[in-house]
Design a protein around this motif. Structure first.
Motif, PDB file in Angstrom:
ATOM      1  N   ALA A  51     -17.426 -25.670  26.262  1.00  0.00           N
ATOM      2  CA  ALA A  51     -16.176 -24.921  26.167  1.00  0.00           C
ATOM      3  C   ALA A  51     -15.195 -25.612  25.236  1.00  0.00           C
ATOM      4  O   ALA A  51     -14.489 -24.949  24.463  1.00  0.00           O
ATOM      5  N   GLU A  52     -15.140 -26.933  25.292  1.00  0.00           N
ATOM      6  CA  GLU A  52     -14.257 -27.678  24.388  1.00  0.00           C
ATOM      7  C   GLU A  52     -14.700 -27.502  22.939  1.00  0.00           C
ATOM      8  O   GLU A  52     -13.880 -27.300  22.040  1.00  0.00           O
ATOM      9  N   LEU A  53     -16.013 -27.569  22.695  1.00  0.00           N
ATOM     10  CA  LEU A  53     -16.519 -27.387  21.334  1.00  0.00           C
ATOM     11  C   LEU A  53     -16.234 -25.980  20.825  1.00  0.00           C
ATOM     12  O   LEU A  53     -15.876 -25.783  19.667  1.00  0.00           O
ATOM     13  N   ALA A  54     -16.387 -24.976  21.707  1.00  0.00           N
ATOM     14  CA  ALA A  54     -16.145 -23.587  21.305  1.00  0.00           C
ATOM     15  C   ALA A  54     -14.668 -23.330  21.022  1.00  0.00           C
ATOM     16  O   ALA A  54     -14.328 -22.356  20.346  1.00  0.00           O
ATOM     17  N   ALA A  55     -13.784 -24.191  21.532  1.00  0.00           N
ATOM     18  CA  ALA A  55     -12.341 -24.025  21.314  1.00  0.00           C
ATOM     19  C   ALA A  55     -11.864 -24.691  20.025  1.00  0.00           C
ATOM     20  O   ALA A  55     -10.668 -24.721  19.752  1.00  0.00           O
ATOM     21  N   VAL A  56     -12.782 -25.209  19.226  1.00  0.00           N
ATOM     22  CA  VAL A  56     -12.426 -25.862  17.961  1.00  0.00           C
ATOM     23  C   VAL A  56     -12.450 -24.813  16.847  1.00  0.00           C
ATOM     24  O   VAL A  56     -13.429 -24.077  16.680  1.00  0.00           O
ATOM     25  N   ARG A  57     -11.381 -24.740  16.088  1.00  0.00           N
ATOM     26  CA  ARG A  57     -11.288 -23.859  14.930  1.00  0.00           C
ATOM     27  C   ARG A  57     -11.420 -24.720  13.684  1.00  0.00           C
ATOM     28  O   ARG A  57     -10.763 -25.743  13.565  1.00  0.00           O
ATOM     29  N   TYR A  88      -8.086 -26.590  19.365  1.00  0.00           N
ATOM     30  CA  TYR A  88      -8.163 -27.682  18.402  1.00  0.00           C
ATOM     31  C   TYR A  88      -8.327 -27.114  17.003  1.00  0.00           C
ATOM     32  O   TYR A  88      -8.857 -26.025  16.809  1.00  0.00           O
ATOM     33  N   ASP A  89      -7.899 -27.909  16.026  1.00  0.00           N
ATOM     34  CA  ASP A  89      -8.043 -27.575  14.614  1.00  0.00           C
ATOM     35  C   ASP A  89      -8.840 -28.693  13.956  1.00  0.00           C
ATOM     36  O   ASP A  89      -8.421 -29.851  13.993  1.00  0.00           O
ATOM     37  N   TRP A 120     -13.142 -36.026   8.214  1.00  0.00           N
ATOM     38  CA  TRP A 120     -12.636 -34.992   9.113  1.00  0.00           C
ATOM     39  C   TRP A 120     -11.631 -35.566  10.114  1.00  0.00           C
ATOM     40  O   TRP A 120     -11.626 -36.763  10.387  1.00  0.00           O
ATOM     41  N   VAL A 121     -10.787 -34.681  10.607  1.00  0.00           N
ATOM     42  CA  VAL A 121      -9.826 -35.036  11.648  1.00  0.00           C
ATOM     43  C   VAL A 121      -9.712 -33.835  12.593  1.00  0.00           C
ATOM     44  O   VAL A 121      -9.666 -32.689  12.155  1.00  0.00           O
ATOM     45  N   LEU A 122      -9.702 -34.109  13.884  1.00  0.00           N
ATOM     46  CA  LEU A 122      -9.546 -33.085  14.903  1.00  0.00           C
ATOM     47  C   LEU A 122      -8.143 -33.202  15.489  1.00  0.00           C
ATOM     48  O   LEU A 122      -7.758 -34.266  15.974  1.00  0.00           O
ATOM     49  N   LEU A 123      -7.388 -32.119  15.402  1.00  0.00           N
ATOM     50  CA  LEU A 123      -6.007 -32.098  15.868  1.00  0.00           C
ATOM     51  C   LEU A 123      -5.845 -31.053  16.967  1.00  0.00           C
ATOM     52  O   LEU A 123      -6.574 -30.058  16.991  1.00  0.00           O
ATOM     53  N   THR A 124      -4.882 -31.259  17.840  1.00  0.00           N
ATOM     54  CA  THR A 124      -4.545 -30.230  18.814  1.00  0.00           C
ATOM     55  C   THR A 124      -3.753 -29.148  18.095  1.00  0.00           C
ATOM     56  O   THR A 124      -3.151 -29.389  17.044  1.00  0.00           O
ATOM     57  N   LEU A 125      -3.731 -27.943  18.656  1.00  0.00           N
ATOM     58  CA  LEU A 125      -2.980 -26.848  18.042  1.00  0.00           C
ATOM     59  C   LEU A 125      -1.522 -26.821  18.482  1.00  0.00           C
ATOM     60  O   LEU A 125      -0.784 -25.935  18.101  1.00  0.00           O
ATOM     61  N   GLY A 126      -1.109 -27.786  19.290  1.00  0.00           N
ATOM     62  CA  GLY A 126       0.270 -27.838  19.761  1.00  0.00           C
ATOM     63  C   GLY A 126       1.244 -28.207  18.654  1.00  0.00           C
ATOM     64  O   GLY A 126       0.873 -28.512  17.530  1.00  0.00           O
ATOM     65  N   THR A 127       2.524 -28.158  19.008  1.00  0.00           N
ATOM     66  CA  THR A 127       3.567 -28.558  18.061  1.00  0.00           C
ATOM     67  C   THR A 127       4.260 -29.782  18.608  1.00  0.00           C
ATOM     68  O   THR A 127       4.834 -29.706  19.681  1.00  0.00           O
ATOM     69  N   VAL A 132      -6.827 -36.038  17.866  1.00  0.00           N
ATOM     70  CA  VAL A 132      -7.740 -36.274  18.977  1.00  0.00           C
ATOM     71  C   VAL A 132      -8.863 -37.205  18.532  1.00  0.00           C
ATOM     72  O   VAL A 132      -9.237 -38.129  19.241  1.00  0.00           O
ATOM     73  N   ALA A 133      -9.392 -36.962  17.343  1.00  0.00           N
ATOM     74  CA  ALA A 133     -10.491 -37.776  16.817  1.00  0.00           C
ATOM     75  C   ALA A 133     -10.520 -37.628  15.302  1.00  0.00           C
ATOM     76  O   ALA A 133     -10.001 -36.658  14.747  1.00  0.00           O
ATOM     77  N   SER A 134     -11.139 -38.598  14.653  1.00  0.00           N
ATOM     78  CA  SER A 134     -11.317 -38.517  13.202  1.00  0.00           C
ATOM     79  C   SER A 134     -12.543 -39.344  12.830  1.00  0.00           C
ATOM     80  O   SER A 134     -13.009 -40.165  13.612  1.00  0.00           O
ATOM     81  N   GLY A 135     -13.042 -39.113  11.640  1.00  0.00           N
ATOM     82  CA  GLY A 135     -14.197 -39.881  11.204  1.00  0.00           C
ATOM     83  C   GLY A 135     -14.674 -39.468   9.831  1.00  0.00           C
ATOM     84  O   GLY A 135     -14.073 -38.616   9.170  1.00  0.00           O
TER      85      GLY A 135
END
Length: 186
Positions: A51-57, A88-89, A120-127, A132-135
């Motif tokens: 579910a977390e992976l599916a929520a990544v855009r 997530y973005d 790459w970098v994974l960010l939350t969609l919040g303001t 969250v992670a990068s690599g």
């Protein structure tokens, strides 16, 4: 019992005993295969991770190889097409370098080695967005340049580029899955 029978059964017994001890030792250190069901809740951790992976855009990535990487990421992140709301973005960049490896007698290249890098970098969609992670993911591939066969060389190059994007996407999604499997993600 003959001496031959005892010599055959002893190593087999020892192998079974050591195999069992090895599994117990791995279980004791917390080792668990990434896609194995959670022992406590019949796949609860796996369904949460999926579910977390599916929520990544996945954001747009420029150029043709960037488009291939984005499509490969999207297919791996949400293979069932669940269409969950985004949390997530994922922003990624793609860089491809080519180096000649082999040469003909006249000095022209006969083999090309591609090295692909995706940062790459994974960010939350919040303001404001929080990281969250990068690599960085890297992959290498090589292909031969055939004499007087432009079509075959072009096909080889295209196939190598597709394989590179698939390898990069697999690496990025695996790292994200490991991050989401960690208990401190949120």
């Amino acid at each position: 019992m003959s001496p031959d029978a005892s010599s055959i059964s002893l190593p087999e017994t020892r192998r079974r005993l050591l195999g069992g001890v090895g599994l117990l030792a791995l279980g004791g250190c917390g080792f668990r295969p990434l896609y194995a069901p959670d022992g406590g809740g019949a796949g609860v951790a796996d369904s949460r991770m999926a579910a977390e992976l599916a929520a990544v855009r996945v954001g747009l990535i420029p150029e043709r190889n960037g488009q291939l990487l984005r499509r490969a990421l999207q297919q791996r992140l949400d293979p069932q097409g669940a269409g969950l709301p985004g949390r997530y973005d994922l922003r990624a960049s793609f860089r491809l370098a080519a180096d000649p490896e082999g040469f003909h007698r006249d000095g022209t290249a006969s083999r090309i080695r591609y090295t692909a890098t995706a940062t790459w970098v994974l960010l939350t969609l919040g303001t404001p967005p929080e990281e969250v992670a990068s690599g960085t993911a890297r992959a290498a591939e090589a292909w031969n340049i055939l004499d007087n066969q432009f079509f075959a060389s072009d096909q080889s190059r295209g196939a190598a580029e597709r394989r590179l994007t698939e390898l990069l996407a697999e690496d990025i999604v695996l790292r994200l899955a490991l991050r989401f499997r960690a208990p401190t993600v949120g």
